[in-house]
Write an enzyme that holds these catalytic residues in place. Structure first.
Site, PDB file in Angstrom:
ATOM      1  N   ASP A 152       0.775  -1.233   0.000  1.00  0.00           N
ATOM      2  CA  ASP A 152       0.000   0.000   0.000  1.00  0.00           C
ATOM      3  C   ASP A 152       0.811   1.290   0.000  1.00  0.00           C
ATOM      4  O   ASP A 152       0.595   2.166  -0.821  1.00  0.00           O
ATOM      5  CB  ASP A 152      -0.941   0.001   1.202  1.00  0.00           C
ATOM      6  N   LYS A 153       1.704   1.463   0.946  1.00  0.00           N
ATOM      7  CA  LYS A 153       2.430   2.736   1.055  1.00  0.00           C
ATOM      8  C   LYS A 153       3.791   2.667   0.402  1.00  0.00           C
ATOM      9  O   LYS A 153       4.443   3.699   0.210  1.00  0.00           O
ATOM     10  CB  LYS A 153       2.592   3.135   2.532  1.00  0.00           C
TER      11      LYS A 153
ATOM     12  N   CYS B 129      -2.412  -8.450  -1.449  1.00  0.00           N
ATOM     13  CA  CYS B 129      -3.728  -8.992  -1.119  1.00  0.00           C
ATOM     14  C   CYS B 129      -4.587  -9.194  -2.364  1.00  0.00           C
ATOM     15  O   CYS B 129      -4.612  -8.342  -3.260  1.00  0.00           O
ATOM     16  CB  CYS B 129      -4.449  -8.066  -0.145  1.00  0.00           C
TER      17      CYS B 129
ATOM     18  N   GLU C 100      -6.590   3.332   8.999  1.00  0.00           N
ATOM     19  CA  GLU C 100      -7.729   2.846   8.226  1.00  0.00           C
ATOM     20  C   GLU C 100      -8.803   2.300   9.164  1.00  0.00           C
ATOM     21  O   GLU C 100      -8.490   1.578  10.114  1.00  0.00           O
ATOM     22  CB  GLU C 100      -7.292   1.722   7.275  1.00  0.00           C
TER      23      GLU C 100
ATOM     24  N   SER D  30      -9.493   0.993   3.898  1.00  0.00           N
ATOM     25  CA  SER D  30      -8.837   0.027   3.034  1.00  0.00           C
ATOM     26  C   SER D  30      -9.644  -0.113   1.758  1.00  0.00           C
ATOM     27  O   SER D  30     -10.863   0.035   1.755  1.00  0.00           O
ATOM     28  CB  SER D  30      -8.767  -1.333   3.739  1.00  0.00           C
TER      29      SER D  30
END
Length: 559
Positions: free
Chosen positions: A120-121, A192, A448, A474
């Site tokens: 994600d980041k 994911c 989140e 998310s």
């Protein structure tokens, strides 16, 4: 013969240090020195295969006449960090990742860099570094995970156990069902297997032109991922030799392309934060190009062409089989600027015209403009007296019956209190769950509200409640939610003075988020508001809480 910048620093001592690591005279000759920023570790499933990916990148670099120089970059797992203090560190880690890549590339005067990231980041942090450094760069991700055991009408993923926890609480499944799900929902490495922020940013990177066309959603375990890594290494050497730099690629036009592509596939709301930050690092002033405003404007004219879990039961592997981002971008056609340069060392149009598909088209998953799921995009910007600067939602992933919602506020000053109330049965149909003091400064770290939304789903409340927050969400969440509310509560934003029982109204199609309380009452509450004291441990979070900008400005470090 023009020297590469790495040669400019290659004095006798510098050469001796490299030879001390086994580099040969040939490797240290007139060749571009290509960094490999590898964020591999044994904590993040999405990064677990990056060492193997790095080996194939090296092969490509050497085949194209470059010298590979690998270095490590930190990476943290959003999934493991969910629902506790660890999530406070996740968004702030983006800035550390950006800074660390900058430091390594500049300290060693590398000629170009291949960015290895999946989650994600880490992907946006590395893109921010590329834009800041402006040395030739290309990103390759590790690919999405395959879907897990069939559960709740679709292939499961790493978030399914949290939905199942709510179902267990509601008596819909047994403990044995939950235990089996935990064993089988994550069948291997990869980001994911739903369309969350990790896979969204992989797709956004491809649409932006900073990775190879067709690379975003090749599954992690496929041999094609390794062939793509090899070609990425080759291409980075070509970028170095041709001096094609990130700011030749990351422009207003390419960012608009990325926004349209994100809207067309109903990407994660976090893409708004990250594209804002990338634009800033690319030297594009917000005063002349505001990413939030671009999302707001383009959402109204960009059709939603694809729906992927959680917006549907289609998996990332299904999306890959259907043609992935190249198919989506081809269907968008003239809505995209095809003249922009890409890290393929070709224009976007040239890249899309040369795509060859291995698998048959799935016209139900990826639709044309004429057969689109919606003639508006999957993300929306809301504003009003409750969100004067911005609020971000994802209507492409929730039921249209929730596009207009009126409910009574039930307020919580942290994520944990909201989760306890949901599982304890205190949240009822018609409630708008307000979670505040979770913004960039107030959290700090802008957590989140993932578990709260999962619990609402598991408890059967996802179609009868809403959740609003100055935190984030998310990409896996569905149900009616609005995040990124700015100004945040810690900065005295109106969300700070909402009280239990207040009526809240949201309208996705009209872009409204309103607190139905008289203006004079709001003014009186604001006059009496005091920011709550919150203990923040010494260290990076304390620093971040003092220097983070608003979510409306990408939650970047405000220098």
């Amino acid at each position: 013969m023009e020297k590469f910048r790495s040669e400019e620093i290659m004095d006798l001592s510098c050469k001796a240090y490299f030879k001390g690591m086994g580099y040969s005279e040939d490797e240290l000759g007139h060749k571009p020195r290509i960094g490999i920023a590898n964020s591999w570790n044994q904590l993040v499933p999405g990064h677990y295969n990056l060492n193997q990916v790095a080996e194939y990148v090296k092969r490509g670099i050497y085949a194209a006449g470059g010298t590979a120089c690998e270095f490590g970059v930190m990476a943290a797992c959003d999934g493991i960090a969910q629902g506790h203090i660890g999530m406070k560190y996740i968004l702030p880690s983006r800035e550390i990742i950006c800074n660390s890549v900058e430091i390594m590339v500049q300290a060693h005067q590398l000629d170009a860099v291949v960015l290895l990231a999946s989650c994600d980041k880490i992907v946006p942090g590395m893109l921010m570094a590329a834009a800041r450094l402006n040395v030739p760069a290309i990103l390759i991700n590790g690919g999405p995970m395959l879907g897990g055991i069939f559960f709740d009408g679709r292939k499961s993923d790493g978030t399914s156990p949290d939905e199942a926890k709510g179902m267990l609480q509601a008596g819909k499944i047994t403990q044995d069902d939950l235990d089996n799900l935990i064993d089988a929902c994550d069948p291997g490495c990869g980001s994911c297997s739903f369309f969350g922020t990790a896979n969204t940013m992989g797709c956004v990177t491809e649409a932006l032109g900073m990775s190879l066309t067709g690379s975003a959603v090749i599954p992690a375990v496929y041999a094609e991922r390794l062939r793509c890594a090899y070609e990425t290494g080759r291409k980075c050497v070509e970028l170095a030799k041709k001096d094609i730099k990130p700011r030749d690629i990351i422009t207003k036009e390419s960012i608009r392309n990325a926004i349209k592509a994100c809207l067309a596939v109903c990407g994660s709301t976090n893409a708004v934060l990250h594209l804002s930050a990338i634009a800033i690092e690319a030297g594009i002033p917000q005063s002349e190009f505001n990413v939030v405003d671009e999302f707001d404007k383009l959402n109204k004219t960009t059709p939603q062409l694809a729906k992927i879990n959680p917006a549907s039961n289609w998996s990332l592997e299904d999306f890959y089989f259907a043609g992935g981002m190249p198919r989506v971008m081809q269907h968008l056609g003239d809505m995209l600027d095809r003249t922009v340069m890409t890290a393929n060392a070709k224009t976007l149009g040239e890249c899309l015209d040369s795509v060859k598909y291995t698998y048959p088209e799935n016209k139900e998953l990826i639709r044309t403009i004429d057969t689109a799921y919606s003639q508006t995009g999957g993300l929306a910007v809301l504003r009003g007296n409750l969100a004067p600067e911005t609020g971000i939602t994802k209507p492409g992933a929730f039921d249209p019956s929730l596009y207009e919602f009126t409910g009574k506020a039930i307020c919580f000053n942290c994520e944990e209190d909201a989760e306890e109330a949901i599982l304890g049965g205190k949240v009822k149909p018609g409630h708008v769950v307000v979670v505040r003091y979770e913004g960039p400064k107030g959290g700090p770290g802008m957590r989140e509200m993932y578990k709260a939304m999962k619990y609402l789903y598991g408890m059967g409340l996802n179609l009868s409640t809403a959740l609003i927050t100055d935190g984030r969400f998310s990409g896996t969440n569905n149900g009616c939610f609005v995040g990124h509310i700015s100004p945040e509560a810690a900065d005295g934003g109106p969300i700070a003075i909402v009280e239990d029982g207040d009526e809240i109204y949201l309208n996705v199609m009209e872009g409204k988020l309103e607190l139905h309380v008289p203006d004079e009452v709001i003014a009186e509450r604001m006059k009496n508001w005091k920011r709550p004291e919150k203990e923040i441990p010494n260290g990076y979070l304390k620093l971040y809480s003092k220097v983070a900008s608003s979510a409306a400005k990408g939650a970047v470090i405000d220098f």
